[in-house]
Design a protein around this motif. Sequence first.
Motif, PDB file in Angstrom:
ATOM      1  N   MET B 250       0.816  -1.216   0.000  1.00 58.20           N
ATOM      2  CA  MET B 250       0.000   0.000   0.000  1.00 58.20           C
ATOM      3  C   MET B 250       0.851   1.270   0.000  1.00 58.20           C
ATOM      4  O   MET B 250       0.303   2.366  -0.060  1.00 58.20           O
ATOM      5  N   ALA B 251       2.165   1.108   0.112  1.00 53.49           N
ATOM      6  CA  ALA B 251       3.015   2.303   0.140  1.00 53.49           C
ATOM      7  C   ALA B 251       2.774   3.122  -1.130  1.00 53.49           C
ATOM      8  O   ALA B 251       2.703   2.554  -2.230  1.00 53.49           O
ATOM      9  N   PRO B 252       2.645   4.448  -0.974  1.00 49.78           N
ATOM     10  CA  PRO B 252       2.290   5.292  -2.129  1.00 49.78           C
ATOM     11  C   PRO B 252       3.240   5.101  -3.314  1.00 49.78           C
ATOM     12  O   PRO B 252       2.797   5.076  -4.464  1.00 49.78           O
ATOM     13  N   GLU B 253       4.534   4.909  -3.045  1.00 50.95           N
ATOM     14  CA  GLU B 253       5.488   4.820  -4.148  1.00 50.95           C
ATOM     15  C   GLU B 253       5.356   3.492  -4.902  1.00 50.95           C
ATOM     16  O   GLU B 253       5.970   3.314  -5.958  1.00 50.95           O
ATOM     17  N   LYS B 255       2.376   2.264  -5.838  1.00 51.26           N
ATOM     18  CA  LYS B 255       1.005   2.202  -6.355  1.00 51.26           C
ATOM     19  C   LYS B 255       0.919   1.471  -7.696  1.00 51.26           C
ATOM     20  O   LYS B 255       0.099   0.560  -7.863  1.00 51.26           O
ATOM     21  N   GLU B 256       1.782   1.841  -8.632  1.00 56.79           N
ATOM     22  CA  GLU B 256       1.697   1.240  -9.965  1.00 56.79           C
ATOM     23  C   GLU B 256       2.098  -0.230  -9.982  1.00 56.79           C
ATOM     24  O   GLU B 256       1.326  -1.070 -10.452  1.00 56.79           O
ATOM     25  N   LYS B 259      -0.476  -2.453  -8.354  1.00 60.12           N
ATOM     26  CA  LYS B 259      -1.659  -2.680  -9.184  1.00 60.12           C
ATOM     27  C   LYS B 259      -1.441  -3.877 -10.101  1.00 60.12           C
ATOM     28  O   LYS B 259      -2.363  -4.608 -10.437  1.00 60.12           O
TER      29      LYS B 259
END
Lengths: 327, 327
Positions: B250-253, B255-256, B259
């Motif tokens: 879930m770490a923002p960095e 995200k891709e 997914k």
Amino acid sequence: MLPVAVDAMGGDKAPAEIVAGAVAVAAEGIPVVLVGRPDVLAGFDTGGLEIVPASEVIEMDEDPGKGVRRKKDSSLVRAAELVRDGKASAMVSAGNTGATMASALLRMGRLPGVNRPAIATIIPVPDSRPTILLDSGANAECTGPMLVQFAQMGATFFASRFPELGAPKIGLLSIGEEPGKGDPLRKETYALLEQAVLAPGTFIGNVEGRDLMSNEVDVIVTDGFTGNVALKSLEGALRFLSGAVLGALMAPELKEPAKQVLPALLPVAEALDPDTVGGALLLGLKGVCIISHGSSSARAIVNAVKVARDMVDGDLVAHVAAAIGSS
Amino acid sequence: MLPVAVDAMGGDKAPAEIVAGAVAVAAEGIPVVLVGRPDVLAGFDTGGLEIVPASEVIEMDEDPGKGVRRKKDSSLVRAAELVRDGKASAMVSAGNTGATMASALLRMGRLPGVNRPAIATIIPVPDSRPTILLDSGANAECTGPMLVQFAQMGATFFASRFPELGAPKIGLLSIGEEPGKGDPLRKETYALLEQAVLAPGTFIGNVEGRDLMSNEVDVIVTDGFTGNVALKSLEGALRFLSGAVLGALMAPELKEPAKQVLPALLPVAEALDPDTVGGALLLGLKGVCIISHGSSSARAIVNAVKVARDMVDGDLVAHVAAAIGSS
């Protein structure tokens, strides 16, 4: 301090990884002696460490009682004797668990008042307080008073091992949180724990298997049969799921994204790795004995020796003696 | 077939999720009746399903024995009576586990020769053979002959539930693989299992906690205390590690890449989800009783009713009766 005696012959990866770990930790300034067969160890880089000779080896699958009785010149028995004789401060072995217990028990002896020694295993919980589970396998059959002593010894160990975490919460492993839940041993023990002298901890009541990795409890007390089953169930589940996650990430089409996410998963994997913990402690004896995982790597031995050093420095044995003696 | 009686009032998410699950599975052609308070159920879309009225509810944390004795018009007791009276083919509840057992035991009764009913839990193992663990909590205290019956009932259940997997391998949960390992109950049971009539399975000896998710054994037999601790230790470890993995992703960095990798992890998560399994079976009674997880969703109820239907179609009760009767 006196050196830590490392059983160079015990473990699936002995002697190579054991020796490498001993050399590495000695290089950090912790005194270590290797115990084992000089002829075998001559084939490894022992970095100038003292080698205490022992001509025999108790094999991993050998009957523990017979092994210790018959092989009086085994590395395990000699390591325990070094502690008994004041020539080593502690022993560490990744060898036959039952034989390690038997050697330590027979050579070092129990502390006054201790009914049975217990194996205390540290369950690491990443980003959270660790949990100590005992007995995790030394005594398949237990009585209520034995479990009370496990609580006292486990709380003392937690306080010595993790002084920064404050007084541990102690729980009794059962199958429901209410006091009446469980079998007769749990009901008896619950009542005894409510009245017991528990320094420095506090009895919080029954806990369940799911609490082994929760933040609700620090020291979980149970008999060695249940403890061993619980620990291995937990380890098996973690190994299964780690393998499944890694397997899924190995798919060729995920090569690039996996490369990016794997570093984020590494700290969790490392924290859960038994090699990070280093080993379990055999509590209740007149000396420090660390039982490392059979598959211990050099890193496991480094960490086990450091735990041994900390427990010697913190005078764990005296604290356990006081906790049992004051009850 | 006769309808499956679903306790509409039992479970953390009752009645909304329970009703939704019953309606969904009925839409697939499996006959279902809801049992519960008509005044409460009137507030939900019950899709025209028959509602068997029951004016009382045994709460999740209520004492099971007292609940069943005092609340004779509870949804749980009425559901069990429908099976007893030949008006339903099976019952499903996500309510109070102890009260579900007590209702089923008291109203349906035991099969001739069955000493004690046992809870058989299916442990899903993604990409591998599932494992059935019993007793996972019905009987905190057991004897050797009880464990032998659990082996017979568990093997019969495995063969009914997974006919495509062939005869199950049966193991005795202990703390070491050698026959002599464990406490007196394990030693006694080991000897009894070696001589027992085990159709259609084969006794492979002792297994350990780590085998709950291995491919080495299909039916694992133990007392209800150890079984419950083992199951909850496993569930707690899986929940912890799933949470840690998801948390790291879930770490923002990330995200891709997250997914991209999450879809690969979904099948593992779904296979391990208790809602996929649907529930545990209470074996040894004159009827099919499915005990679903307290947190059951509509999907769990759909799957539980399907398991119930399969067990009725496959005549599980008659097969268990034969397995016990022939011993």
